[in-house]
Design a protein around this motif. Structure first.
Motif, PDB file in Angstrom:
ATOM      1  N   TYR A 253      17.777   5.619   4.302  1.00  0.00           N
ATOM      2  CA  TYR A 253      17.847   5.640   5.764  1.00  0.00           C
ATOM      3  C   TYR A 253      17.217   6.915   6.331  1.00  0.00           C
ATOM      4  CZ  TYR A 253      19.854   6.267  10.419  1.00  0.00           C
ATOM      5  OH  TYR A 253      20.022   6.517  11.767  1.00  0.00           O
ATOM      6  N   ILE A 254      17.546   8.067   5.729  1.00  0.00           N
ATOM      7  CA  ILE A 254      17.040   9.338   6.257  1.00  0.00           C
ATOM      8  C   ILE A 254      15.539   9.457   6.022  1.00  0.00           C
ATOM      9  CG2 ILE A 254      17.209  11.851   6.083  1.00  0.00           C
ATOM     10  CD1 ILE A 254      20.189  11.412   5.306  1.00  0.00           C
ATOM     11  N   VAL A 255      15.051   9.044   4.859  1.00  0.00           N
ATOM     12  CA  VAL A 255      13.608   9.090   4.585  1.00  0.00           C
ATOM     13  C   VAL A 255      12.850   8.238   5.597  1.00  0.00           C
ATOM     14  CG1 VAL A 255      11.792   8.413   2.967  1.00  0.00           C
ATOM     15  CG2 VAL A 255      13.824   9.609   2.126  1.00  0.00           C
ATOM     16  N   GLU A 256      13.318   7.025   5.827  1.00  0.00           N
ATOM     17  CA  GLU A 256      12.626   6.133   6.759  1.00  0.00           C
ATOM     18  C   GLU A 256      12.734   6.621   8.195  1.00  0.00           C
ATOM     19  OE1 GLU A 256      14.345   2.325   5.929  1.00  0.00           O
ATOM     20  OE2 GLU A 256      13.005   1.961   4.206  1.00  0.00           O
ATOM     21  N   LYS A 257      13.859   7.207   8.556  1.00  0.00           N
ATOM     22  CA  LYS A 257      14.035   7.733   9.909  1.00  0.00           C
ATOM     23  C   LYS A 257      13.129   8.930  10.151  1.00  0.00           C
ATOM     24  CE  LYS A 257      17.588   9.587  13.027  1.00  0.00           C
ATOM     25  NZ  LYS A 257      19.015   9.976  13.150  1.00  0.00           N
ATOM     26  N   GLU A 258      12.997   9.814   9.171  1.00  0.00           N
ATOM     27  CA  GLU A 258      12.154  10.999   9.323  1.00  0.00           C
ATOM     28  C   GLU A 258      10.680  10.608   9.390  1.00  0.00           C
ATOM     29  OE1 GLU A 258       9.759  14.390   8.688  1.00  0.00           O
ATOM     30  OE2 GLU A 258       9.914  12.773   7.218  1.00  0.00           O
ATOM     31  N   SER A 260       7.882  10.701   7.357  1.00  0.00           N
ATOM     32  CA  SER A 260       6.698  11.348   6.774  1.00  0.00           C
ATOM     33  C   SER A 260       6.294  10.773   5.426  1.00  0.00           C
ATOM     34  CB  SER A 260       6.938  12.854   6.599  1.00  0.00           C
ATOM     35  OG  SER A 260       7.177  13.488   7.836  1.00  0.00           O
ATOM     36  N   PHE A 261       7.212  10.054   4.757  1.00  0.00           N
ATOM     37  CA  PHE A 261       6.976   9.607   3.395  1.00  0.00           C
ATOM     38  C   PHE A 261       7.231   8.115   3.231  1.00  0.00           C
ATOM     39  CE2 PHE A 261       7.905  14.099   3.053  1.00  0.00           C
ATOM     40  CZ  PHE A 261       7.016  14.547   2.075  1.00  0.00           C
ATOM     41  N   THR A 262       6.527   7.544   2.264  1.00  0.00           N
ATOM     42  CA  THR A 262       6.764   6.176   1.822  1.00  0.00           C
ATOM     43  C   THR A 262       7.565   6.219   0.530  1.00  0.00           C
ATOM     44  OG1 THR A 262       4.720   5.346   2.792  1.00  0.00           O
ATOM     45  CG2 THR A 262       5.686   4.038   1.024  1.00  0.00           C
ATOM     46  N   ILE A 263       8.575   5.383   0.422  1.00  0.00           N
ATOM     47  CA  ILE A 263       9.387   5.315  -0.792  1.00  0.00           C
ATOM     48  C   ILE A 263       8.693   4.408  -1.809  1.00  0.00           C
ATOM     49  CG2 ILE A 263      11.586   4.581  -1.797  1.00  0.00           C
ATOM     50  CD1 ILE A 263      12.937   5.276   0.850  1.00  0.00           C
ATOM     51  N   ASN A 264       8.426   4.960  -2.990  1.00  0.00           N
ATOM     52  CA  ASN A 264       7.850   4.173  -4.080  1.00  0.00           C
ATOM     53  C   ASN A 264       8.927   3.578  -4.973  1.00  0.00           C
ATOM     54  OD1 ASN A 264       5.162   5.022  -3.302  1.00  0.00           O
ATOM     55  ND2 ASN A 264       5.667   7.005  -4.217  1.00  0.00           N
ATOM     56  N   VAL A 333      21.018   9.797  -7.974  1.00  0.00           N
ATOM     57  CA  VAL A 333      20.116   9.020  -7.121  1.00  0.00           C
ATOM     58  C   VAL A 333      18.747   9.675  -7.180  1.00  0.00           C
ATOM     59  CG1 VAL A 333      19.625   8.214  -4.780  1.00  0.00           C
ATOM     60  CG2 VAL A 333      22.001   8.339  -5.584  1.00  0.00           C
ATOM     61  N   THR A 334      17.731   8.918  -7.606  1.00  0.00           N
ATOM     62  CA  THR A 334      16.375   9.445  -7.718  1.00  0.00           C
ATOM     63  C   THR A 334      15.448   8.679  -6.788  1.00  0.00           C
ATOM     64  OG1 THR A 334      16.709  10.068 -10.031  1.00  0.00           O
ATOM     65  CG2 THR A 334      14.430   9.897  -9.266  1.00  0.00           C
ATOM     66  N   VAL A 335      14.659   9.409  -6.004  1.00  0.00           N
ATOM     67  CA  VAL A 335      13.706   8.784  -5.093  1.00  0.00           C
ATOM     68  C   VAL A 335      12.323   9.372  -5.347  1.00  0.00           C
ATOM     69  CG1 VAL A 335      14.197  10.440  -3.223  1.00  0.00           C
ATOM     70  CG2 VAL A 335      13.224   8.194  -2.681  1.00  0.00           C
ATOM     71  N   SER A 336      11.328   8.482  -5.453  1.00  0.00           N
ATOM     72  CA  SER A 336       9.936   8.872  -5.613  1.00  0.00           C
ATOM     73  C   SER A 336       9.203   8.565  -4.313  1.00  0.00           C
ATOM     74  CB  SER A 336       9.299   8.107  -6.775  1.00  0.00           C
ATOM     75  OG  SER A 336       7.930   8.424  -6.905  1.00  0.00           O
ATOM     76  N   LEU A 337       8.501   9.570  -3.773  1.00  0.00           N
ATOM     77  CA  LEU A 337       7.923   9.484  -2.427  1.00  0.00           C
ATOM     78  C   LEU A 337       6.444   9.836  -2.446  1.00  0.00           C
ATOM     79  CD1 LEU A 337      10.753  11.573  -0.706  1.00  0.00           C
ATOM     80  CD2 LEU A 337      10.548   9.076  -0.595  1.00  0.00           C
ATOM     81  N   THR A 338       5.728   9.274  -1.486  1.00  0.00           N
ATOM     82  CA  THR A 338       4.322   9.618  -1.275  1.00  0.00           C
ATOM     83  C   THR A 338       4.110   9.993   0.179  1.00  0.00           C
ATOM     84  OG1 THR A 338       3.560   8.068  -2.969  1.00  0.00           O
ATOM     85  CG2 THR A 338       1.907   8.820  -1.375  1.00  0.00           C
ATOM     86  N   LYS A 339       3.407  11.096   0.404  1.00  0.00           N
ATOM     87  CA  LYS A 339       3.012  11.465   1.755  1.00  0.00           C
ATOM     88  C   LYS A 339       1.735  10.679   2.093  1.00  0.00           C
ATOM     89  CE  LYS A 339       1.222  15.067   4.718  1.00  0.00           C
ATOM     90  NZ  LYS A 339       0.562  16.367   4.777  1.00  0.00           N
ATOM     91  N   GLU A 340       1.827   9.822   3.093  1.00  0.00           N
ATOM     92  CA  GLU A 340       0.736   8.909   3.405  1.00  0.00           C
ATOM     93  C   GLU A 340      -0.214   9.425   4.486  1.00  0.00           C
ATOM     94  OE1 GLU A 340       0.047   6.520   1.620  1.00  0.00           O
ATOM     95  OE2 GLU A 340       1.848   5.758   0.674  1.00  0.00           O
ATOM     96  N   THR A 341       0.281  10.282   5.380  1.00  0.00           N
ATOM     97  CA  THR A 341      -0.537  10.727   6.516  1.00  0.00           C
ATOM     98  C   THR A 341      -0.577  12.230   6.604  1.00  0.00           C
ATOM     99  OG1 THR A 341       1.359  10.620   8.010  1.00  0.00           O
ATOM    100  CG2 THR A 341       0.006   8.637   7.824  1.00  0.00           C
ATOM    101  N   ASP A 342      -1.551  12.750   7.327  1.00  0.00           N
ATOM    102  CA  ASP A 342      -1.639  14.192   7.590  1.00  0.00           C
ATOM    103  C   ASP A 342      -0.808  14.553   8.807  1.00  0.00           C
ATOM    104  OD1 ASP A 342      -3.292  14.832   5.465  1.00  0.00           O
ATOM    105  OD2 ASP A 342      -5.090  14.280   6.586  1.00  0.00           O
TER     106      ASP A 342
END
Length: 342
Positions: A253-258, A260-264, A333-342
């Motif tokens: 929830y927090i990753v998607e709300k913020e 900046s990142f896509t969850i892999n 809990v492990t989350v892998s993320l990618t920064k998609e935009t500048d």
């Protein structure tokens, strides 16, 4: 209590040091190894960087500090040889709070680099190492300077103890008897801290950069010795641990709300408390040493050093009894993320 001043693991290489009592944390890193390897492989094969900058946040000290770095280098060397490229230049950034035992890290760097060169042979790229002291709830690195960020069992530590409407009498952390307002205050503090963490890392990572984070997660039974007669009730009631163990849903929830990142990948793993030891018959003792290596500096800041031996003797009794009667495990809990935009 200023968390930035008192939160650190037991330093050095002594009997109660983190370096010698962090087998649980090592096993967590090894269990998440496939996620870390996949993230690094994807990053390298999408960017093929000639200079690779990797940051480990909340690095502490000891063998675990170098474990992830070693595994990442293995992945990169495998991929670059497969594609016929030269080994990149490596820049490794070790981050923790200023009170961390950076001396032990840097005293071990010569041997670590020697082992890397022996393992990967001629043609292995040059390595540069830096220590970065500071809170990861603030900016730490130049804009768009990082390729990869790793953090294990660190981001569940909060920047501060939250403000409470009600006190959590008789406890120093969230329990089944904690008031709802107390629990909500902890979650709100975690949401604010983790959102800031994501924001700052998005500014420091380049487009396409990766991040793998592992939290101590929900459903962990925290055993706190109560009413032992060792510590005054008023001191217990005035102390709260700056730590929140999130659920996978809260992280998502927090990753998607913020934004900046896509969850892999978002996964949970379980580590039995017996993994604190290589021996099956002394799990309670080893688990107590593990917890002491992590928690003792924080407890000393509130209660002083005089009673620590007695407190952890009592803690060992409770831990051993619990381990003999029920299944005891940590949830990660492990989350892998990618920064998609500048």
């Amino acid at each position: 209590m200023k968390v930035v001043e008192v939160l650190h693991m037991n330093g050095g290489i002594g009997d109660i040091s983190y370096a010698n009592n962090s087998l649980v944390q090592r096993n967590v890193i090894l269990m998440t190894k496939p996620i870390i390897e996949q993230a690094m492989s994807d990053l390298y094969c999408s960017l093929f960087p000639k200079n690779l900058c990797i940051a480990d946040l909340g690095c502490s000290s000891g063998a675990n500090t170098f474990l992830v770095i070693s595994e990442l280098v293995k992945t990169i060397e495998k991929e670059r040889k497969k594609h016929g490229f030269q080994s990149p230049e490596f820049h490794f950034l070790f981050n923790d709070l200023p009170s961390n035992d950076f001396n032990t890290i840097f005293q071990s760097l010569g041997e670590f680099e020697h082992d890397l060169r022996k393992q990967f042979g001629e043609g292995f790229g040059p390595c540069y190492f830096s220590g970065v002291a500071g809170s990861f709830y603030s900016r730490l690195f130049p804009s768009k300077s990082l390729h990869f960020v790793h953090s294990s069992y660190s981001v569940h530590w909060l920047s501060q103890v939250p403000d409470f409407i009600e006190k959590n009498k008789g406890n120093i952390y969230i329990t089944s008897t904690s008031p709802p307002s107390y629990i909500n205050a902890y979650y709100k503090q975690f949401e604010n801290d983790f959102s800031n963490f994501l924001k700052y890392r998005s500014e420091e990572l380049m487009k396409g950069g990766k991040m793998v984070l592992t939290f101590l997660g929900r459903k962990v039974k925290i055993l706190i010795p109560k009413n032992t007669g060792l510590i005054e009730e008023e001191k217990v009631d005035s102390f709260d641990v700056p730590n929140y163990t999130p659920s996978p849903g809260e992280v998502k929830y927090i990753v998607e709300k913020e934004g900046s990142f896509t969850i892999n990948r978002l996964e949970t793993t379980r580590v039995h408390w017996n993994n604190a030891s290589n021996e099956s018959n002394n799990g309670g003792y080893k688990m107590t040493r593990c917890m002491r290596a992590v928690a003792e500096p924080l407890l000393i800041s509130q209660f002083g050093p005089k009673l620590m031996d007695l407190v952890f003797q009592k803690y060992e009794e409770i831990i051993s009894d619990c381990m003999s009667k029920e299944k005891t495990e940590f949830v990660s809990v492990t989350v892998s993320l990618t920064k998609e935009t500048d």
